[in-house]
Motif scaffolding. Structure first.
Motif, PDB file in Angstrom:
ATOM      1  N   HIS A   1      70.874  39.661  36.913  1.00 17.44           N
ATOM      2  CA  HIS A   1      71.437  40.986  36.801  1.00 17.44           C
ATOM      3  C   HIS A   1      71.551  41.553  35.363  1.00 17.44           C
ATOM      4  O   HIS A   1      71.091  42.582  35.133  1.00 17.44           O
ATOM      5  CB  HIS A   1      72.858  41.002  37.381  1.00 17.44           C
TER       6      HIS A   1
ATOM      7  N   ALA B   1      68.105  42.481  34.362  1.00 19.37           N
ATOM      8  CA  ALA B   1      67.738  43.603  34.869  1.00 19.37           C
ATOM      9  C   ALA B   1      68.457  44.988  34.296  1.00 19.37           C
ATOM     10  O   ALA B   1      67.843  45.904  34.062  1.00 19.37           O
ATOM     11  CB  ALA B   1      67.996  43.781  36.356  1.00 19.37           C
ATOM     12  N   LEU B   2      69.550  44.671  33.887  1.00 24.09           N
ATOM     13  CA  LEU B   2      70.492  45.765  33.382  1.00 24.09           C
ATOM     14  C   LEU B   2      70.087  46.202  32.174  1.00 24.09           C
ATOM     15  O   LEU B   2      69.987  47.494  31.740  1.00 24.09           O
ATOM     16  CB  LEU B   2      71.934  45.187  33.614  1.00 24.09           C
TER      17      LEU B   2
ATOM     18  N   GLU C   1      67.172  46.935  31.046  1.00 22.41           N
ATOM     19  CA  GLU C   1      66.169  47.722  31.044  1.00 22.41           C
ATOM     20  C   GLU C   1      66.417  49.313  31.560  1.00 22.41           C
ATOM     21  O   GLU C   1      65.697  49.885  31.409  1.00 22.41           O
ATOM     22  CB  GLU C   1      65.164  47.314  32.147  1.00 22.41           C
ATOM     23  N   LEU C   2      67.834  49.462  31.661  1.00 20.98           N
ATOM     24  CA  LEU C   2      68.292  50.694  32.338  1.00 20.98           C
ATOM     25  C   LEU C   2      68.918  51.533  31.183  1.00 20.98           C
ATOM     26  O   LEU C   2      69.803  51.013  30.418  1.00 20.98           O
ATOM     27  CB  LEU C   2      69.118  50.594  33.392  1.00 20.98           C
TER      28      LEU C   2
ATOM     29  N   GLN D   1      67.368  43.817  46.887  1.00 25.77           N
ATOM     30  CA  GLN D   1      66.169  44.518  45.967  1.00 25.77           C
ATOM     31  C   GLN D   1      65.103  44.568  46.578  1.00 25.77           C
ATOM     32  O   GLN D   1      64.102  45.392  45.819  1.00 25.77           O
ATOM     33  CB  GLN D   1      66.181  43.609  44.686  1.00 25.77           C
TER      34      GLN D   1
ATOM     35  N   HIS E   1      65.471  44.051  40.647  1.00 23.80           N
ATOM     36  CA  HIS E   1      66.896  44.435  40.625  1.00 23.80           C
ATOM     37  C   HIS E   1      67.155  45.433  39.717  1.00 23.80           C
ATOM     38  O   HIS E   1      68.192  46.110  39.947  1.00 23.80           O
ATOM     39  CB  HIS E   1      67.597  43.066  40.006  1.00 23.80           C
ATOM     40  N   SER E   2      66.548  45.717  38.671  1.00 26.08           N
ATOM     41  CA  SER E   2      66.540  46.887  37.965  1.00 26.08           C
ATOM     42  C   SER E   2      66.429  48.097  38.656  1.00 26.08           C
ATOM     43  O   SER E   2      67.080  49.039  38.482  1.00 26.08           O
ATOM     44  CB  SER E   2      65.360  46.865  36.944  1.00 26.08           C
ATOM     45  N   ASN E   3      65.658  48.322  39.483  1.00 29.07           N
ATOM     46  CA  ASN E   3      65.474  49.361  40.534  1.00 29.07           C
ATOM     47  C   ASN E   3      66.762  49.609  41.263  1.00 29.07           C
ATOM     48  O   ASN E   3      67.109  50.776  41.408  1.00 29.07           O
ATOM     49  CB  ASN E   3      64.320  49.158  41.231  1.00 29.07           C
TER      50      ASN E   3
ATOM     51  N   GLN F   1      69.735  50.301  39.141  1.00 29.55           N
ATOM     52  CA  GLN F   1      69.704  51.745  38.531  1.00 29.55           C
ATOM     53  C   GLN F   1      69.966  52.791  39.767  1.00 29.55           C
ATOM     54  O   GLN F   1      70.726  53.559  39.418  1.00 29.55           O
ATOM     55  CB  GLN F   1      68.217  51.948  38.045  1.00 29.55           C
TER      56      GLN F   1
END
Length: 387
Positions: free
Chosen positions: A23, A26-27, A29-30, A129, A323-325, A328
């Motif tokens: 997580h 992934a986070l 990247e946002l 995800q 997970h990023s998707n 987000q």
């Protein structure tokens, strides 16, 4: 929860093990999210994530984190049996929460979370995800657009491999008391969610499970099968095992790659849906943890599409990009005041199918969905490990 004053979500992570690190990775990247706090009872795990990503606040208790830091959203990424308490704590404090799968190991607790989030007016999401794979998105869109006609049948397959070292890595793995289930609860629940997303509302589950390979060191199922009936009349078959020789791909630098330890790599996940107009759409994640690709797309004049999509999408790691998707999407759901793509109710529904297989095995008869309160209690009891 107070009205957001910025377009950046203030996010915290509860549980800083492997999936908590996913997580965090992934986070970062946002643009819509800032990771401001991390929490784990093993504070060194939390501090490791904080140091890696420049997170200011580190805590060893949820209570301390919520008392000290203003949060808009949190990820709950603890072990399965410890999803409920921090999720409910966040909801009660007006904070939106996204929970790793399974949302809990108890149907009753999951039901409480969904009801509490609705009453409090906060967003509750479950982590699935894989819905954000391009292959899954196009498959779902084709079904939504009516290109298959009425859905007739579907097949949901999880041909996975785990070995003794996997189950012995953590003392909670492979146990009813710690994990709440086996191949259905821990792995196949992803594809069960996908199946429900594609086909609709299930009304009956007739399932069986057994422990056929790993019985010396686990007490949960390593093999399961079920027939699922849907409100539309569609029928689906489910088959799930962790009995293949080699199920996990190598990891290089934290990212999975297709290079297996042996040539006998487990096939992975597969989902296919067939409709009344005579066409089928399908996707395959092979090996497990790689980005899934479209493997069936039978529409006239589109025979080259599968190869074209495969050339673009095959061979890419499935973690943590998707997970990023999803994270987000959850942040945007909060900012836009809409439901996330995967709701808490969706997560409950996937869990209910898993529990229905366990209850069906116990009764040796089909289980009607949605379950009554009495059936929820009984389903939890038969999969509790004697608690």
């Amino acid at each position: 929860m107070e009205t957001l004053m910025t377009n950046v979500i203030r996010h915290g992570i509860i549980g800083c093990g492997n999936i908590g690190r996913t997580h965090a990775n992934a986070l970062v990247e946002l643009d819509e999210v800032k990771l401001v706090a991390v929490c784990d009872i093993d504070v060194e795990k939390a501090r490791a994530i904080a140091d890696a990503h420049g997170v200011e606040h580190v805590f060893s208790s949820v209570e301390a984190m919520f008392a000290a830091v203003e949060l808009d959203t949190v990820s709950v990424a603890t072990d399965h049996k410890n999803h409920f308490a921090p999720s409910m704590f966040a909801i009660e404090h007006g904070v939106n929460v996204i929970v790793e799968k399974p949302i809990t190991t108890s149907l009753d607790e999951a039901h409480q979370l969904v009801a509490a989030a609705k009453a409090k007016g906060v967003k509750l999401g479950g982590v699935f995800q894989r819905r954000f794979f391009p292959s899954a998105q196009r498959m779902h869109q084709a079904i939504e657009d009516g290109r298959l006609g009425r859905i007739i049948a579907a097949e949901c397959i999880a041909h996975l491999g785990r070995d003794r070292s996997y189950f012995e890595h953590d003392d909670w793995r492979g146990t009813w008391k710690g994990e709440g289930g086996g191949v259905l609860m821990n792995m196949t629940i992803h594809m069960i969610d996908m199946l429900l997303w594609m086909v609709g509302k299930p009304t009956e589950v007739y399932g069986r499970w057994a422990t056929l390979k790993h019985s010396e060191y686990i007490d949960v199922e390593d093999a399961a099968t079920a027939v699922i009936t849907f409100e539309s009349g569609a029928l689906a078959t489910l088959q799930a095992v962790t009995t293949f020789e080699n199920g996990l791909v190598k990891r290089i630098g934290g990212a999975p790659t297709p290079n297996a330890h042996t040539a006998r790599i487990a096939p992975g996940f597969r989902l296919a849906v067939h409709g009344s107009l005579g066409d089928t759409v399908g996707m395959r994640e092979s090996p497990e943890f790689m980005q899934a690709t479209t493997d069936q797309w039978t529409f006239d004049g589109e025979s080259n599409a599968v190869d074209e999509w495969y050339a673009v999408e095959a061979g890419h790691a499935g973690f943590p990009a998707f997970h990023s998707n999803q994270l987000q999407d959850f942040a945007l759901a909060v900012l836009e005041d809409r439901e996330p793509t995967v709701t808490g109710e969706d997560a409950y529904n996937a869990l209910e199918v898993v529990k229905a297989v366990y209850l069906s095995e116990s009764r040796r008869m089909p289980v009607k969905l949605p379950m009554s309160p009495a059936d929820r209690v009984e389903a939890d009891r038969v999969s509790s490990g004697g608690e």
